[in-house]
Design a protein around this motif. Structure first.
Motif, PDB file in Angstrom:
ATOM      1  N   HIS A 104      15.058  55.964  58.133  1.00 39.48           N
ATOM      2  CA  HIS A 104      14.061  56.513  59.041  1.00 39.48           C
ATOM      3  C   HIS A 104      12.769  56.685  58.244  1.00 39.48           C
ATOM      4  N   GLY A 105      11.671  56.140  58.743  1.00 33.35           N
ATOM      5  CA  GLY A 105      10.477  56.204  57.912  1.00 33.35           C
ATOM      6  C   GLY A 105       9.171  56.084  58.657  1.00 33.35           C
ATOM      7  N   PHE A 106       8.109  56.307  57.888  1.00 30.83           N
ATOM      8  CA  PHE A 106       6.733  56.201  58.358  1.00 30.83           C
ATOM      9  C   PHE A 106       5.969  55.311  57.388  1.00 30.83           C
ATOM     10  N   VAL A 107       5.052  54.542  57.931  1.00 31.74           N
ATOM     11  CA  VAL A 107       4.068  53.813  57.131  1.00 31.74           C
ATOM     12  C   VAL A 107       2.705  54.202  57.687  1.00 31.74           C
ATOM     13  N   LEU A 108       1.883  54.803  56.847  1.00 29.12           N
ATOM     14  CA  LEU A 108       0.571  55.291  57.269  1.00 29.12           C
ATOM     15  C   LEU A 108      -0.527  54.516  56.551  1.00 29.12           C
ATOM     16  N   SER A 283      18.439  57.418  48.859  1.00 28.99           N
ATOM     17  CA  SER A 283      18.432  58.527  49.812  1.00 28.99           C
ATOM     18  C   SER A 283      17.011  58.908  50.252  1.00 28.99           C
ATOM     19  N   TYR A 284      16.021  58.704  49.379  1.00 31.68           N
ATOM     20  CA  TYR A 284      14.645  59.108  49.708  1.00 31.68           C
ATOM     21  C   TYR A 284      13.682  58.257  48.892  1.00 31.68           C
ATOM     22  N   GLN A 285      12.601  57.810  49.537  1.00 31.51           N
ATOM     23  CA  GLN A 285      11.639  56.955  48.843  1.00 31.51           C
ATOM     24  C   GLN A 285      10.229  57.252  49.341  1.00 31.51           C
ATOM     25  N   GLU A 286       9.279  57.199  48.415  1.00 32.96           N
ATOM     26  CA  GLU A 286       7.858  57.330  48.732  1.00 32.96           C
ATOM     27  C   GLU A 286       7.080  56.296  47.934  1.00 32.96           C
ATOM     28  N   THR A 287       6.100  55.704  48.572  1.00 28.35           N
ATOM     29  CA  THR A 287       5.224  54.744  47.898  1.00 28.35           C
ATOM     30  C   THR A 287       3.805  54.960  48.395  1.00 28.35           C
ATOM     31  N   GLU A 288       2.846  54.860  47.485  1.00 25.74           N
ATOM     32  CA  GLU A 288       1.439  54.954  47.862  1.00 25.74           C
ATOM     33  C   GLU A 288       0.666  53.850  47.163  1.00 25.74           C
ATOM     34  N   ILE A 289      -0.016  53.037  47.956  1.00 29.68           N
ATOM     35  CA  ILE A 289      -0.826  51.925  47.457  1.00 29.68           C
ATOM     36  C   ILE A 289      -2.284  52.256  47.750  1.00 29.68           C
ATOM     37  N   ARG A 290      -3.101  52.377  46.716  1.00 26.76           N
ATOM     38  CA  ARG A 290      -4.509  52.759  46.893  1.00 26.76           C
ATOM     39  C   ARG A 290      -5.399  51.570  46.517  1.00 26.76           C
ATOM     40  N   ARG A 291      -6.356  51.293  47.413  1.00 29.49           N
ATOM     41  CA  ARG A 291      -7.258  50.154  47.218  1.00 29.49           C
ATOM     42  C   ARG A 291      -8.711  50.610  47.298  1.00 29.49           C
ATOM     43  N   ARG A 292      -9.555  49.912  46.531  1.00 29.25           N
ATOM     44  CA  ARG A 292     -10.998  50.078  46.597  1.00 29.25           C
ATOM     45  C   ARG A 292     -11.640  48.727  46.377  1.00 29.25           C
ATOM     46  N   LEU A 298     -17.960  52.338  45.486  1.00 31.63           N
ATOM     47  CA  LEU A 298     -18.408  53.216  46.561  1.00 31.63           C
ATOM     48  C   LEU A 298     -17.285  54.219  46.830  1.00 31.63           C
ATOM     49  N   PRO A 299     -17.599  55.489  47.146  1.00 27.58           N
ATOM     50  CA  PRO A 299     -16.538  56.464  47.388  1.00 27.58           C
ATOM     51  C   PRO A 299     -15.824  56.202  48.716  1.00 27.58           C
ATOM     52  N   ALA A 300     -15.073  55.114  48.757  1.00 28.12           N
ATOM     53  CA  ALA A 300     -14.294  54.736  49.936  1.00 28.12           C
ATOM     54  C   ALA A 300     -12.987  54.133  49.446  1.00 28.12           C
ATOM     55  N   ARG A 301     -11.885  54.651  49.941  1.00 26.15           N
ATOM     56  CA  ARG A 301     -10.566  54.225  49.464  1.00 26.15           C
ATOM     57  C   ARG A 301      -9.652  54.023  50.667  1.00 26.15           C
ATOM     58  N   GLY A 302      -8.927  52.914  50.668  1.00 27.76           N
ATOM     59  CA  GLY A 302      -7.875  52.674  51.646  1.00 27.76           C
ATOM     60  C   GLY A 302      -6.525  52.963  51.031  1.00 27.76           C
ATOM     61  N   ILE A 303      -5.649  53.589  51.793  1.00 24.79           N
ATOM     62  CA  ILE A 303      -4.354  54.023  51.272  1.00 24.79           C
ATOM     63  C   ILE A 303      -3.259  53.597  52.239  1.00 24.79           C
ATOM     64  N   ILE A 304      -2.209  52.968  51.723  1.00 34.54           N
ATOM     65  CA  ILE A 304      -0.984  52.721  52.481  1.00 34.54           C
ATOM     66  C   ILE A 304       0.086  53.629  51.895  1.00 34.54           C
ATOM     67  N   ARG A 305       0.572  54.531  52.704  1.00 31.10           N
ATOM     68  CA  ARG A 305       1.561  55.508  52.227  1.00 31.10           C
ATOM     69  C   ARG A 305       2.817  55.403  53.081  1.00 31.10           C
ATOM     70  N   SER A 306       3.963  55.256  52.438  1.00 29.31           N
ATOM     71  CA  SER A 306       5.231  55.158  53.157  1.00 29.31           C
ATOM     72  C   SER A 306       6.185  56.238  52.678  1.00 29.31           C
ATOM     73  N   ARG A 307       7.030  56.666  53.585  1.00 29.16           N
ATOM     74  CA  ARG A 307       8.040  57.679  53.266  1.00 29.16           C
ATOM     75  C   ARG A 307       9.304  57.347  54.052  1.00 29.16           C
ATOM     76  N   TRP A 308      10.438  57.304  53.329  1.00 25.86           N
ATOM     77  CA  TRP A 308      11.704  56.909  53.941  1.00 25.86           C
ATOM     78  C   TRP A 308      12.813  57.888  53.574  1.00 25.86           C
ATOM     79  N   THR A 309      13.687  58.142  54.538  1.00 27.12           N
ATOM     80  CA  THR A 309      14.934  58.865  54.324  1.00 27.12           C
ATOM     81  C   THR A 309      16.071  57.939  54.731  1.00 27.12           C
ATOM     82  N   ILE A 310      17.083  57.828  53.867  1.00 26.07           N
ATOM     83  CA  ILE A 310      18.192  56.905  54.111  1.00 26.07           C
ATOM     84  C   ILE A 310      19.485  57.709  54.162  1.00 26.07           C
TER      85      ILE A 310
END
Length: 727
Positions: A104-108, A283-292, A298-310
């Motif tokens: 069960h997870g989210f990708v933001l 059982s649990y995982q988190e990942t964060e990918i940060r891009r510029r 420039l102070p602007a950042r894109g972030i892909i953040r995922s969180r999973w429970t297994i």
């Protein structure tokens, strides 16, 4: 308990633990820190016979002076060797033929803008997924997306790599890749057969992980590559003392590991659970990918953040071989995914998983990794880039400078934790050069910054309008929403993160204030005069504390408190200002409360006065007609989502929803200043009531308000405030 020098205690209790205790003593004693007299001993329990035996054996085995923690000492090498062997043996374990599980997870997808990227990120797009996970001996894996729903909070056409929509099995392979190898490719795992040859290891800590029916003691082993120029990871392995199984893995990558030059960093945390008392599986995982941007800082950042429970594992179920045919991660037809029975709305699920009460700890992982390698070795961004603090730094217009182009550069000298930022600008109407120089050094959770500025600043603490929009209204129609002075300053600032949500900063320096006059002309209309804000040199010390709301669900409380003291031109003054906001959810709507309050001493100079009125404060009042040595402003708005006629704009943006935000605001100022200024005391509280309408994901807002004391109506159109910092 033996409390060893690199962390928490190891506990031994009861005769049944003696064999395990002796194995712990064998691995632990060569790495104990300090001398024997500094060890702190106490019983785990009144019947700790095993503990007594361990203590006796330990002191017999220990040398008179115990060596300090070292990289690649005998104890950690033995432990890592066991972990490598255990990892290889687990793949060949004939007892586990296959399993089935649910994830069960989210990708933001999030955006972080302005203010040196210190603010909490804002949601752009949210995806919630439900997976069926299949695994078979030999490493075959299949993941099927059986439920998938999403929501966009800002226009975006992002397309995720397919492996971002699934979990990591087997704690990665011996060679790690991400984004179908477009992001990270061919990075050796520290517990692969090549691990001991490519990585350094050091025992750092020990802790107890409590499972439903038992507690597991693990060692934290920090790891880094022998060469920081190689493609590798830097982080921590948490290894079970008894079985040498990998329980947790937390890391970032080195610069050479990144295949995409826009990648700032990738942070990963994987946790395994013990199933059937034997199998350590995800059982649990988190990942964060940060891009510029790879070429412009420039102070602007894109972030892909995922969180999973297994969970919901079923073992040796006899999964047919045909299940594993084709791509590893697949999605069932849209009709099936859309029919998945979610237990709550997507909005509620996001708020529960990522709201202010649920703090993500990936910032803590990055802080730990930064202790093992310099910042320059942990980012994929180029060492030298053009740069600016905002788009307006590149080109802006106001009535005292005219058109002012600018350019900047940011670079990291060497491979340390320091960076240098330069920016210069020239006003074509006032014919003045301006510039900024900042030399910054990061040390764990602190940042030291030497700064020198020569620039035009507004008298207010916060802008009244989006800076880019102000350039347009000033140039075309003579409406300039600023009151300016030339500031030349130099000083030192120290910032430190406190916990996961607060930042405290202390700064000291000297600044010279000079008044400026109107020098430019608009295309249509004329400019109002720029107020005289004084001339003089002041020495200044300030302390500031910022609290961010935490989480990513746009909920919670944030605030800033700044205390400033200065002296110069025969005066001494103190100035205090506090500002904050709170956003709360009630049913299907939000209530937002904002406000600030400030106080200044009797000798407060006019360039530090408090001002309000007009746009961004009291919409129906004249612009900045009220001001003084102290004042306050507060507002409450009720935000409701409503349907609206849609305008076709393609798949990137939707226009069929608007936000209606009725609000009430009130402001007050008092306290006469020594010198004359164009604003005056408000003669009591000035209340206004109005309605805000937000359109295009809230990117555009129109406010219509009526003054309760004078028969005036005001209308303001502006860009979403979240974007002001980068504009």
């Amino acid at each position: 308990i033996i409390r060893h020098g690199f962390g928490r205690p190891i506990c031994v209790a009861g005769p049944r633990t003696i064999p395990h205790s002796l194995s712990i003593a064998r691995d632990l004693m060569p790495t104990l820190v300090a001398k024997r007299k500094s060890l702190r001993l106490r019983w785990c329990s009144p019947t700790g016979f095993g503990g007594a035996v361990l203590l006796a054996v330990s002191f017999l085995l220990s040398p008179a002076a115990i060596r300090a923690q070292e990289w690649n000492d005998d104890a950690v090498t033995r432990l890592v060797t066991r972990a490598i062997q255990r990892r290889a043996a687990a793949r060949a374990d004939s007892g586990l033929r296959d399993y089935r599980a649910r994830a069960h997870g989210f990708v933001l997808f999030l955006g972080q803008l302005g203010d040196d990227l210190a603010a909490s990120p804002s949601l752009i797009k949210s995806d919630q997924l439900e997976l069926e996970v299949y695994w078979s001996a030999g490493g075959a894996s299949k993941q099927r997306i059986i439920g998938w729903r999403d929501r966009a909070d800002l226009p975006t056409d992002i397309q995720y790599h397919r492996d971002h929509l699934g979990i990591v099995t087997n704690d990665f392979d011996d060679r790690i890749g991400l984004g179908h190898n477009d992001e990270v490719n061919d990075v050796p795992h520290p517990l692969s057969p090549d691990g001991l040859r490519l990585y350094d290891y050091a025992l750092h800590d020990s802790l107890t992980i409590r499972l439903p029916n038992r507690s597991v003691r693990v060692f934290e082993v920090r790891t880094r590559p022998k060469s920081l120029d190689s493609a590798a990871l830097v982080g921590s392995l948490f290894i079970d003392m008894a079985s040498a199984a990998l329980v947790r893995l937390r890391f970032n990558f080195t610069r050479s590991a990144y295949a995409d030059p826009t990648l700032e960093d990738i942070t990963v945390q994987l946790e395994n659970g013990l199933w059937e008392g034997r199998y350590w599986l995800p059982s649990y995982q988190e990942t964060e990918i940060r891009r510029r941007s790879a070429w412009f800082d420039l102070p602007a950042r894109g972030i892909i953040r995922s969180r999973w429970t297994i969970d919901d594992y079923a073992f040796n179920v006899g999964t047919p071989v045909g299940v594993f045919v084709g791509p590893e991660i697949v999605a069932l037809p849209a009709a099936i995914r859309d029919a998945f029975p979610w237990e709550q709305s997507l909005d509620e699920a996001i708020r529960e998983a990522f709201g202010p009460r649920v703090m993500l700890d990936l910032d803590a992982v990055r802080a730990e990794v930064q202790r093992l390698a310099p910042d320059a070795a942990l980012t994929g961004l180029p060492a030298r880039r053009l740069g600016a603090a905002s788009i307006s730094d590149v080109l802006h217009f106001n009535r005292v400078e005219g058109l002012a182009p600018g350019v900047g550069v940011a670079f990291r000298p060497g491979r340390g934790n320091a960076d240098v930022r330069l920016w210069g600008s020239y006003g074509l109407s006032d014919r003045r050069a301006k510039g900024r120089l900042a030399i910054r050094f990061r040390a764990r959770r602190s940042m030291f910054e030497l700064r020198a500025h020569r620039e035009i600043r507004d008298v207010a603490d916060e802008p009244a309008i989006a800076p880019l929009l102000n350039s347009l209204t000033a140039q075309e129609g003579g409406s300039d929403y600023g009151d300016y002075m030339l500031v030349e300053s130099a000083g030192l600032r120290v910032r430190r993160a406190v916990g996961s949500r607060a930042i405290v900063a202390v700064e000291a320096g000297v600044e010279r204030i000079r008044g400026v006059a109107v020098r430019a002309s608009p295309v249509f209309g004329s400019f109002r005069p720029n107020p005289a804000l004084g001339n003089g040199t002041y020495r200044r010390v300030a302390v500031r504390a910022d609290v961010q709301p935490g989480g990513v669900a746009n909920q919670g409380v944030e605030g800033t408190v700044r205390l400033e003291s200065g002296f110069g031109e025969g005066t001494r003054y103190v100035r205090l200002r506090a500002a904050g906001s709170a956003r709360m959810r009630f049913g299907g709507s939000d209530v937002v409360i904002r406000g600030w309050g400030g106080w200044g001493s009797v000798e407060l100079p006019r360039h530090r006065s408090f001002v309000l009125g007009g746009r961004s404060s009291l919409v129906s009042e004249p612009f900045r007609v009220w001001g003084g040595r102290y004042g306050a402003l507060g507002s409450v708005e009720w935000r409701l989502s409503a349907r609206a006629p849609g305008i076709p704009l393609g798949p990137v943006a939707a226009t069929d929803r608007i936000i209606l935000a009725p609000f009430v605001a009130a402001g007050w100022t008092d306290g006469a200043l020594r010198d004359s200024v164009p604003w005056s005391r408000s003669s009591g509280v000035r209340p206004v009531v109005g309605l805000g309408v937000e359109w295009l994901y809230g990117m555009l807002r129109t406010d219509v308000a009526v003054s309760m004391r004078d028969p005036r109506v005001g209308i303001v159109i502006d860009v979403r405030r979240d974007f002001w910092g980068v504009l």
